[in-house]
Design a protein around this motif. Structure first.
Motif, PDB file in Angstrom:
ATOM      1  N   LEU A  16       0.832  -1.198   0.000  1.00  0.00           N
ATOM      2  CA  LEU A  16       0.000   0.000   0.000  1.00  0.00           C
ATOM      3  C   LEU A  16       0.868   1.250   0.000  1.00  0.00           C
ATOM      4  O   LEU A  16       1.746   1.404   0.850  1.00  0.00           O
ATOM      5  N   GLY A  17       0.618   2.134  -0.957  1.00  0.00           N
ATOM      6  CA  GLY A  17       1.289   3.425  -0.968  1.00  0.00           C
ATOM      7  C   GLY A  17       0.598   4.381  -0.006  1.00  0.00           C
ATOM      8  O   GLY A  17      -0.357   4.031   0.690  1.00  0.00           O
ATOM      9  N   ASP A  18       1.073   5.620   0.003  1.00  0.00           N
ATOM     10  CA  ASP A  18       0.508   6.609   0.928  1.00  0.00           C
ATOM     11  C   ASP A  18      -0.950   6.926   0.639  1.00  0.00           C
ATOM     12  O   ASP A  18      -1.660   7.407   1.521  1.00  0.00           O
ATOM     13  N   SER A  19      -1.395   6.695  -0.590  1.00  0.00           N
ATOM     14  CA  SER A  19      -2.783   7.027  -0.912  1.00  0.00           C
ATOM     15  C   SER A  19      -3.526   5.856  -1.561  1.00  0.00           C
ATOM     16  O   SER A  19      -4.591   6.045  -2.137  1.00  0.00           O
ATOM     17  N   THR A  20      -2.959   4.650  -1.462  1.00  0.00           N
ATOM     18  CA  THR A  20      -3.604   3.486  -2.072  1.00  0.00           C
ATOM     19  C   THR A  20      -4.852   3.095  -1.304  1.00  0.00           C
ATOM     20  O   THR A  20      -4.806   2.883  -0.088  1.00  0.00           O
ATOM     21  N   LEU A  21      -5.966   3.013  -2.008  1.00  0.00           N
ATOM     22  CA  LEU A  21      -7.232   2.590  -1.422  1.00  0.00           C
ATOM     23  C   LEU A  21      -7.520   1.145  -1.814  1.00  0.00           C
ATOM     24  O   LEU A  21      -7.341   0.773  -2.979  1.00  0.00           O
ATOM     25  N   VAL A  22      -7.939   0.343  -0.838  1.00  0.00           N
ATOM     26  CA  VAL A  22      -8.361  -1.025  -1.134  1.00  0.00           C
ATOM     27  C   VAL A  22      -9.717  -1.260  -0.489  1.00  0.00           C
ATOM     28  O   VAL A  22     -10.032  -0.683   0.552  1.00  0.00           O
ATOM     29  N   THR A  23     -10.505  -2.093  -1.102  1.00  0.00           N
ATOM     30  CA  THR A  23     -11.856  -2.353  -0.610  1.00  0.00           C
ATOM     31  C   THR A  23     -11.900  -3.657   0.183  1.00  0.00           C
ATOM     32  O   THR A  23     -10.968  -4.482   0.137  1.00  0.00           O
ATOM     33  N   SER A  24     -13.010  -3.859   0.876  1.00  0.00           N
ATOM     34  CA  SER A  24     -13.218  -5.116   1.607  1.00  0.00           C
ATOM     35  C   SER A  24     -13.143  -6.303   0.660  1.00  0.00           C
ATOM     36  O   SER A  24     -12.558  -7.352   0.988  1.00  0.00           O
ATOM     37  N   ARG A  25     -13.718  -6.146  -0.525  1.00  0.00           N
ATOM     38  CA  ARG A  25     -13.709  -7.237  -1.503  1.00  0.00           C
ATOM     39  C   ARG A  25     -12.286  -7.580  -1.916  1.00  0.00           C
ATOM     40  O   ARG A  25     -11.900  -8.746  -1.997  1.00  0.00           O
ATOM     41  N   TRP A  26     -11.474  -6.541  -2.189  1.00  0.00           N
ATOM     42  CA  TRP A  26     -10.080  -6.749  -2.589  1.00  0.00           C
ATOM     43  C   TRP A  26      -9.319  -7.454  -1.468  1.00  0.00           C
ATOM     44  O   TRP A  26      -8.539  -8.397  -1.709  1.00  0.00           O
ATOM     45  N   LEU A  27      -9.521  -7.029  -0.238  1.00  0.00           N
ATOM     46  CA  LEU A  27      -8.818  -7.635   0.893  1.00  0.00           C
ATOM     47  C   LEU A  27      -9.208  -9.106   1.056  1.00  0.00           C
ATOM     48  O   LEU A  27      -8.353  -9.964   1.288  1.00  0.00           O
ATOM     49  N   ARG A  28     -10.493  -9.408   0.911  1.00  0.00           N
ATOM     50  CA  ARG A  28     -10.936 -10.804   1.005  1.00  0.00           C
ATOM     51  C   ARG A  28     -10.281 -11.657  -0.081  1.00  0.00           C
ATOM     52  O   ARG A  28      -9.840 -12.774   0.169  1.00  0.00           O
ATOM     53  N   GLN A  29     -10.240 -11.123  -1.299  1.00  0.00           N
ATOM     54  CA  GLN A  29      -9.650 -11.859  -2.412  1.00  0.00           C
ATOM     55  C   GLN A  29      -8.163 -12.133  -2.192  1.00  0.00           C
ATOM     56  O   GLN A  29      -7.620 -13.095  -2.739  1.00  0.00           O
ATOM     57  N   HIS A  30      -7.517 -11.284  -1.414  1.00  0.00           N
ATOM     58  CA  HIS A  30      -6.088 -11.444  -1.156  1.00  0.00           C
ATOM     59  C   HIS A  30      -5.811 -12.095   0.201  1.00  0.00           C
ATOM     60  O   HIS A  30      -4.686 -12.029   0.721  1.00  0.00           O
ATOM     61  N   GLY A  31      -6.850 -12.711   0.781  1.00  0.00           N
ATOM     62  CA  GLY A  31      -6.642 -13.521   1.964  1.00  0.00           C
ATOM     63  C   GLY A  31      -6.781 -12.823   3.297  1.00  0.00           C
ATOM     64  O   GLY A  31      -6.351 -13.365   4.330  1.00  0.00           O
ATOM     65  N   VAL A  53     -13.857   0.598   2.652  1.00  0.00           N
ATOM     66  CA  VAL A  53     -12.643   0.964   1.934  1.00  0.00           C
ATOM     67  C   VAL A  53     -11.574   1.356   2.956  1.00  0.00           C
ATOM     68  O   VAL A  53     -11.879   1.942   4.004  1.00  0.00           O
ATOM     69  N   TYR A  54     -10.305   1.031   2.659  1.00  0.00           N
ATOM     70  CA  TYR A  54      -9.235   1.169   3.636  1.00  0.00           C
ATOM     71  C   TYR A  54      -7.972   1.732   2.987  1.00  0.00           C
ATOM     72  O   TYR A  54      -7.762   1.596   1.779  1.00  0.00           O
ATOM     73  N   LEU A  55      -7.124   2.341   3.822  1.00  0.00           N
ATOM     74  CA  LEU A  55      -5.799   2.753   3.409  1.00  0.00           C
ATOM     75  C   LEU A  55      -4.865   2.651   4.592  1.00  0.00           C
ATOM     76  O   LEU A  55      -5.282   2.509   5.740  1.00  0.00           O
ATOM     77  N   ARG A  56      -3.585   2.721   4.310  1.00  0.00           N
ATOM     78  CA  ARG A  56      -2.583   2.600   5.354  1.00  0.00           C
ATOM     79  C   ARG A  56      -2.688   3.762   6.331  1.00  0.00           C
ATOM     80  O   ARG A  56      -2.963   4.894   5.923  1.00  0.00           O
ATOM     81  N   ALA A  57      -2.486   3.503   7.606  1.00  0.00           N
ATOM     82  CA  ALA A  57      -2.540   4.559   8.614  1.00  0.00           C
ATOM     83  C   ALA A  57      -1.557   5.670   8.252  1.00  0.00           C
ATOM     84  O   ALA A  57      -0.414   5.404   7.860  1.00  0.00           O
TER      85      ALA A  57
END
Length: 273
Positions: A16-31, A53-57
Motif C-alpha cells: 500500500l502506498g501513501d494514498s492506495t485505497l483497497v476495498t473489503s472485496r479486494w482484501l478478502r480476495q487477497h486472503g 474501503v481502507y488505506l494505510r494509517a
C-alpha cells in the motif's frame, strides 16, 4: 501477533502506498478476512475513510487514488471522460468546473457507494456508458492496450498510479461532452472548447464518429467544428457516419444550422468574445 500474521500484515502494508485505497472485496480476495481487517484497524495499522474501503494509517485520499482503486483494484469498466478529461488534457480554462471539481466517469459499471462518502474536495459522478457501444471490458488488462486506443482511450501516468489511469482522449471526451443534456450553456462551453481544438486527429475522429450512437452529439460536434473551420475537418469522411434525418430543435428560438439541421444559440459569437 503470530509470526505468520505479522508477515501477512507486513506484506499488506508494503503493497500500500501513501494514498492506495483497497476495498473489503479486494482484501478478502487477497486472503484478509473481515475479522483480521477489523483487528488491523483497531490496532491502528489501517484506517477506513468510508465504510468498506481502507488505506494505510497516515495515508491520505486523493482523486487519482480513487480512480486507481476503481480501475485496478475493483477492475471496473470505467474511464475518466467528458468534462474532467478535457480539463486534465489542459482545457480547464474553457470549462465551467465550478468551485469543486467534478470527476466525470463513463462506463457500464456503477460507482460503488463508498466513493461519494470519501473526505475529498472533488466529487464523482457516473455518466453511464456514454455515446459509444464499444465492447465492455476491464481497462486494467495490459493486453488490451490496442483495444483502448481503438476506443479513443489512453493510459495517462500519474504519481499516485504507477500503471496509469485510463482517460478518454480529447476526441472521445469532446463527443462525450456533446452528449450531455442540451442547454445553451453546454453549447457555449463546447463552442469555446472547439475553438482551441486545432490538433485533433482526423483518423481517430472519423472512427469515433462512425461508432458514436448519439445523433445529437455528432451533429453538435460537427456543426461547431465547421464553425471554427479546423483543418482536420476536411480530412474526415462522413460516408460511414449516421447523422440521422430531419431537424433537431435543440435550443428553443435558436438559429438552424444549414448543414447539420440543429438549432444553436443566436448569440454564440457574443459568448465567445
Amino acid at each position: 501477533m503470530s509470526e505468520h500474521n505479522s508477515r501477512k500484515l507486513n506484506r499488506l502494508l508494503a503493497s500500500l502506498g501513501d494514498s492506495t485505497l483497497v476495498t473489503s472485496r479486494w482484501l478478502r480476495q487477497h486472503g484478509y478476512a473481515s475479522n483480521l481487517v477489523a483487528r488491523y484497524v483497531a490496532s491502528g495499522w489501517l484506517t477506513s475513510p468510508a465504510r468498506g474501503v481502507y488505506l494505510r494509517a497516515g495515508g491520505h485520499v486523493t482523486w487519482p487514488a480513487v480512480i486507481r482503486a476503481l480501475q485496478d483494484g475493483e477492475r471496473l469498466a470505467m474511464h475518466v471522460g467528458g468534462r474532467f478529461a478535457l480539463a486534465w488534457h489542459g482545457h480547464e480554462h474553457y470549462l465551467r468546473l465550478g468551485s469543486a471539481p467534478t470527476v466525470t466517469l463513463y462506463g457500464s459499471d456503477s460507482l460503488p457507494g463508498w466513493v461519494s462518502k470519501l473526505p475529498l474536495g472533488e466529487r464523482f459522478i457516473g455518466c453511464g456508458k456514454g455515446p459509444f457501444a464499444f465492447p465492455v471490458e476491464c481497462h486494467r488488462d495490459e493486453d488490451k492496450e490496442g483495444s483502448l486506443r481503438d476506443s479513443g482511450l489512453e493510459r495517462l501516468s500519474h504519481e499516485s498510479a504507477a500503471n496509469g489511469l485510463v482517460f478518454a482522449t480529447p476526441e472521445r471526451a469532446m463527443l462525450e461532452l456533446c452528449d450531455a443534456p442540451v442547454s445553451a450553456a453546454l453549447i457555449y462551453e463546447v463552442d469555446a472548447l472547439m475553438q482551441g481544438m486545432a490538433n485533433l486527429r482526423p483518423k481517430r475522429l472519423e472512427y469515433l464518429l462512425q461508432h458514436c450512437t448519439s445523433i445529437k452529439a455528432k451533429r453538435i460536434f460537427l456543426a461547431l467544428a465547421e464553425r471554427h473551420a479546423h483543418d482536420w475537418l476536411s480530412h474526415i469522411s462522413l460516408e460511414g457516419v449516421n447523422l440521422g434525418r430531419g431537424k433537431r430543435g435543440l435550443i428553443p428560438g435558436g438559429r438552424l444550422h444549414p448543414t447539420y439541421q440543429i438549432t444553436l444559440p443566436v448569440d454564440l459569437d457574443e459568448q465567445l468574445g
